[in-house]
Design a protein around this motif. Sequence first.
Motif, PDB file in Angstrom:
ATOM      1  N   VAL A  24       0.728  -1.356   0.200  1.00  0.00           N
ATOM      2  CA  VAL A  24      -0.115   0.018  -0.086  1.00  0.00           C
ATOM      3  C   VAL A  24       0.773   1.251   0.065  1.00  0.00           C
ATOM      4  O   VAL A  24       1.869   1.343   0.644  1.00  0.00           O
ATOM      5  CB  VAL A  24      -0.946  -0.043   1.135  1.00  0.00           C
ATOM      6  N   PRO A  25       0.692   2.323  -0.922  1.00  0.00           N
ATOM      7  CA  PRO A  25       1.514   3.468  -1.003  1.00  0.00           C
ATOM      8  C   PRO A  25       1.408   4.087   0.285  1.00  0.00           C
ATOM      9  O   PRO A  25       0.301   4.221   1.083  1.00  0.00           O
ATOM     10  CB  PRO A  25       0.613   4.459  -1.905  1.00  0.00           C
ATOM     11  N   ARG A  26       2.560   4.705   0.909  1.00  0.00           N
ATOM     12  CA  ARG A  26       2.549   5.266   2.044  1.00  0.00           C
ATOM     13  C   ARG A  26       2.541   6.593   2.199  1.00  0.00           C
ATOM     14  O   ARG A  26       2.731   7.600   1.215  1.00  0.00           O
ATOM     15  CB  ARG A  26       4.036   5.136   2.838  1.00  0.00           C
ATOM     16  N   THR A  27       1.543   7.137   3.095  1.00  0.00           N
ATOM     17  CA  THR A  27       1.169   8.729   3.422  1.00  0.00           C
ATOM     18  C   THR A  27       1.482   8.992   4.657  1.00  0.00           C
ATOM     19  O   THR A  27       1.231   8.306   5.575  1.00  0.00           O
ATOM     20  CB  THR A  27      -0.080   9.189   2.900  1.00  0.00           C
ATOM     21  N   LEU A  28       2.277   9.885   5.102  1.00  0.00           N
ATOM     22  CA  LEU A  28       2.762  10.116   6.194  1.00  0.00           C
ATOM     23  C   LEU A  28       1.997  11.666   6.790  1.00  0.00           C
ATOM     24  O   LEU A  28       1.982  12.558   6.040  1.00  0.00           O
ATOM     25  CB  LEU A  28       4.147  10.653   6.831  1.00  0.00           C
ATOM     26  N   LEU A  29       1.442  11.618   8.125  1.00  0.00           N
ATOM     27  CA  LEU A  29       0.920  12.839   8.690  1.00  0.00           C
ATOM     28  C   LEU A  29       1.819  13.329   9.730  1.00  0.00           C
ATOM     29  O   LEU A  29       2.000  12.567  10.711  1.00  0.00           O
ATOM     30  CB  LEU A  29      -0.418  12.544   9.313  1.00  0.00           C
ATOM     31  N   ALA A  30       2.305  14.838   9.513  1.00  0.00           N
ATOM     32  CA  ALA A  30       3.315  15.242  10.776  1.00  0.00           C
ATOM     33  C   ALA A  30       2.336  16.434  11.304  1.00  0.00           C
ATOM     34  O   ALA A  30       2.019  17.383  10.629  1.00  0.00           O
ATOM     35  CB  ALA A  30       4.433  15.621  10.160  1.00  0.00           C
ATOM     36  N   VAL A  31       2.275  16.347  12.624  1.00  0.00           N
ATOM     37  CA  VAL A  31       1.357  17.503  13.293  1.00  0.00           C
ATOM     38  C   VAL A  31       2.294  18.381  14.007  1.00  0.00           C
ATOM     39  O   VAL A  31       3.359  17.997  14.522  1.00  0.00           O
ATOM     40  CB  VAL A  31       0.588  16.815  14.595  1.00  0.00           C
ATOM     41  N   ARG A  32       2.303  19.582  13.776  1.00  0.00           N
ATOM     42  CA  ARG A  32       3.196  20.630  14.112  1.00  0.00           C
ATOM     43  C   ARG A  32       2.716  21.769  14.720  1.00  0.00           C
ATOM     44  O   ARG A  32       1.450  22.199  14.680  1.00  0.00           O
ATOM     45  CB  ARG A  32       3.997  21.146  12.903  1.00  0.00           C
ATOM     46  N   GLY A  33       3.378  22.380  15.746  1.00  0.00           N
ATOM     47  CA  GLY A  33       2.923  23.676  16.451  1.00  0.00           C
ATOM     48  C   GLY A  33       2.971  24.918  15.327  1.00  0.00           C
ATOM     49  O   GLY A  33       3.764  25.055  14.713  1.00  0.00           O
ATOM     50  N   GLY A  34       2.353  26.010  15.941  1.00  0.00           N
ATOM     51  CA  GLY A  34       2.761  27.228  15.190  1.00  0.00           C
ATOM     52  C   GLY A  34       1.911  27.248  13.925  1.00  0.00           C
ATOM     53  O   GLY A  34       0.702  26.845  13.880  1.00  0.00           O
ATOM     54  N   ARG A  35       2.650  27.882  12.943  1.00  0.00           N
ATOM     55  CA  ARG A  35       1.974  28.002  11.562  1.00  0.00           C
ATOM     56  C   ARG A  35       2.983  27.600  10.491  1.00  0.00           C
ATOM     57  O   ARG A  35       4.185  27.723  10.738  1.00  0.00           O
ATOM     58  CB  ARG A  35       1.424  29.297  11.464  1.00  0.00           C
ATOM     59  N   PRO A  36       2.674  27.223   9.380  1.00  0.00           N
ATOM     60  CA  PRO A  36       3.473  26.795   8.152  1.00  0.00           C
ATOM     61  C   PRO A  36       4.579  28.012   7.972  1.00  0.00           C
ATOM     62  O   PRO A  36       4.308  29.124   8.067  1.00  0.00           O
ATOM     63  CB  PRO A  36       2.630  26.514   7.154  1.00  0.00           C
ATOM     64  N   SER A  37       5.785  28.029   7.603  1.00  0.00           N
ATOM     65  CA  SER A  37       6.701  28.596   7.412  1.00  0.00           C
ATOM     66  C   SER A  37       7.450  28.366   6.019  1.00  0.00           C
ATOM     67  O   SER A  37       7.114  27.170   5.490  1.00  0.00           O
ATOM     68  CB  SER A  37       7.612  28.889   8.614  1.00  0.00           C
ATOM     69  N   THR A  38       8.369  29.154   5.734  1.00  0.00           N
ATOM     70  CA  THR A  38       9.337  29.053   4.464  1.00  0.00           C
ATOM     71  C   THR A  38       9.976  27.538   4.798  1.00  0.00           C
ATOM     72  O   THR A  38      10.333  27.104   3.653  1.00  0.00           O
ATOM     73  CB  THR A  38      10.136  30.170   4.355  1.00  0.00           C
TER      74      THR A  38
END
Lengths: 266, 285
Positions: free
Chosen positions: B201-215
Motif C-alpha cells: 500500500v502506498p505510504r502517506t505520512l501525517l506530521a502534526v506541528r505547532g505554530g503555523r507553516p513557514s518557509t
Amino acid sequence: MYAMAPPHHPTSTDVVLALRGHRQHRPSIDPNLAGGLRAWLEDDLSEVARSLEPSSPLLLSPRSVANGPLIAVPSVLGLARAALVNCLVAQRLIFHDVTHPMDDALSALEAQPEQADLVDAIHGLDQASFARLSAEVAAHDEVLARHLSRVPTTWLPRTNVRKSISLAGGRIIVNAVASVEFGTPSITTASISLLDITTSNLDAATSSRLGVIALIETLRSGAAPLRCASLSTATGEIKVCDVDDVVLSDAVRLVVDAARIQGGIS
Amino acid sequence: MNVRYPSAALPFARSLTDLLFDQEAPLPRRIDPALRKVLGQRMARLAPDRTNGSISLDSFTVTKVLGGELATATPFTWSPRAARRILGLAATQRLVGGVASTPTEAVRAEIEDVIQRANERLARSGSLGHWLAEAPPGVLAVVIAEAVTYDTELVIGLEWDRVIDGGASLGTADALWAVPGAPWVSLKGRRDLVIGSTADVPRTLLAVRGGRPSTSSTADLAHVALVDGLTHPDRPHAQRVVGYWPAAGRAIGLDVDGETLKFAARNAVTALEQFSAPSRSLHAA
C-alpha cells in the motif's frame, strides 16, 4: 450584541453555562463568512503590507489590537500571578479541586523549563512579597472554583489553545491563546465557545478583545464560534459576547487600524 | 517540489483527510540506493567525535541550524510539553479504538497505565511513567491538560472513519536512521500518523506541528520523508507527507519524489556540517 453578566455575584459555573447556552438557540454557520472576512482583511491590509517583510512580520494579539502595544513591562508579581493562575485553570478543569493553590501552581510552573526565569524570580521574592503573592493566587483560585467546577468532559474542554493566523502573505501574524475552549467544530451550527481568563480587571476594551479572538477562530477554522467570554479572576466579573457578523466586522476594522498604526502608516 | 493544499471549499477535516488519501500523487519508488550510500558516507565523514555524545537530527534541528540558529545543548527532562505528544497520540488511539469516550478520559486512562507499568518495574528509570508517578497534582493537571488539547485537536482535525478504513497506524515510534559507520549520529523523522504500513500500500505520512507553516515547512516535511524512506529500504518511500498545523488551521501536502529526497539529504548533510564546525560543538538532545 454584548450581554453583560448580571450585577449580582454569579453562581457556580455561570460563565460556562452562559458560554454553552441552549443547543436549540445556536445560530447556523455561514460557510462563506470566513472567506469574505479574510478577503476584506487582505484588501484593507495591502497598503500596510507593502512596508513589511515576511522575514520580520508585524505581530498582533487581541490585547495589542484592542489596547495598543504594551507601554510598560508588567511587574514580576503581575507576570507570576498570571502564570500561576493559568496553571490552576488546568487543575480546576481536570481535577475540579485545588487544596494548596500556591504550592500546586508553583510546582506546575517549575515543571515547565520555558518558565525557568519566572520561577527563579518567584523564588527570589522576599518573604513578604511571596506571602502576598500566595494570598493573591488563593483569592484568584476562589473565583476559578466558582466558575470552572464540573465541566463535562463530553464538551471537550481544552486549555491554553494556541491560535495563529497569517495575513498579507505572512507579513502580519495575529496570535491568540484561548484559556479554555469547549465544543467541536461543526459545518452547520456554531458550537465552539472560547473563554479568556485574565487576572486583570475587565475594561472598556474587553469586548473588542473578545471580538478579535472570535475573528481569529473564524479565520483559523472557517466557522464562527458560538460565543466568547472573559472572566476576571481579580473581580469575578464576566463578559459574554454572542458572536455575529457585527462583532466580526468590528474586529476586522480593529485589526486593520492596529496594523496601520503599529505598521507605521497612520 | 510539488506542494498541495486542502480544498478551502470543504470542511477542514474532510479536506485534510482528502489530502491524505488523494490518489493523484505520483507513483512511489524505493529510495535510490546510491543516495542512501552517499548520504551515509558523507555523514559518517562529518560525524563529530563519539566522545562528544550522540546527535539526533530531527526536522526541527535541521531547519533551525539551516536558518542560522545554533542548536542548544539542553539535556532532556520531562515536562508537560515534552509529554504532550506521547500521551496525546496514545489517547487518540484509545479514542479511535473505542476504549475511551472523551479526550480527557483517554488521557487519564493512558497516564494510569503508564504509571502502573512504572510501578510494576516494566519501565526503565527516568521514564515518563516514573516521572508521572512522582508528579504532584499541579504538575499532573498541566500534563493532562496539554495532552488533552493535543489529542482533541488531532481528533477533530480528521475524518477518522476514513482514516481507520485506510489502514492507518497511529503513534508508532518515530523513524530513526543511525548513520552506518557512525551510529552515534542519527536522523529522526517525527510523524504522527502513517497510512499504508504494509509493503503493497502506498505510504502517506501525517506530521502534526505547532505554530503555523513557514518557509522551512517543505524542508521539514521532506526530512520526514527521507528518514521514513531510509528506515524502510525494502518498500517504496512515502508518496506524500502532509503537515498539519492545528493552531493555524492549515495543512500542506508535499508529494515525494527523488528530488525531494535529495533536497532533504543535502539539508541533513549541511546541518551536520554546522554541528561539526569547531565553533559549534553543540549537540541536540
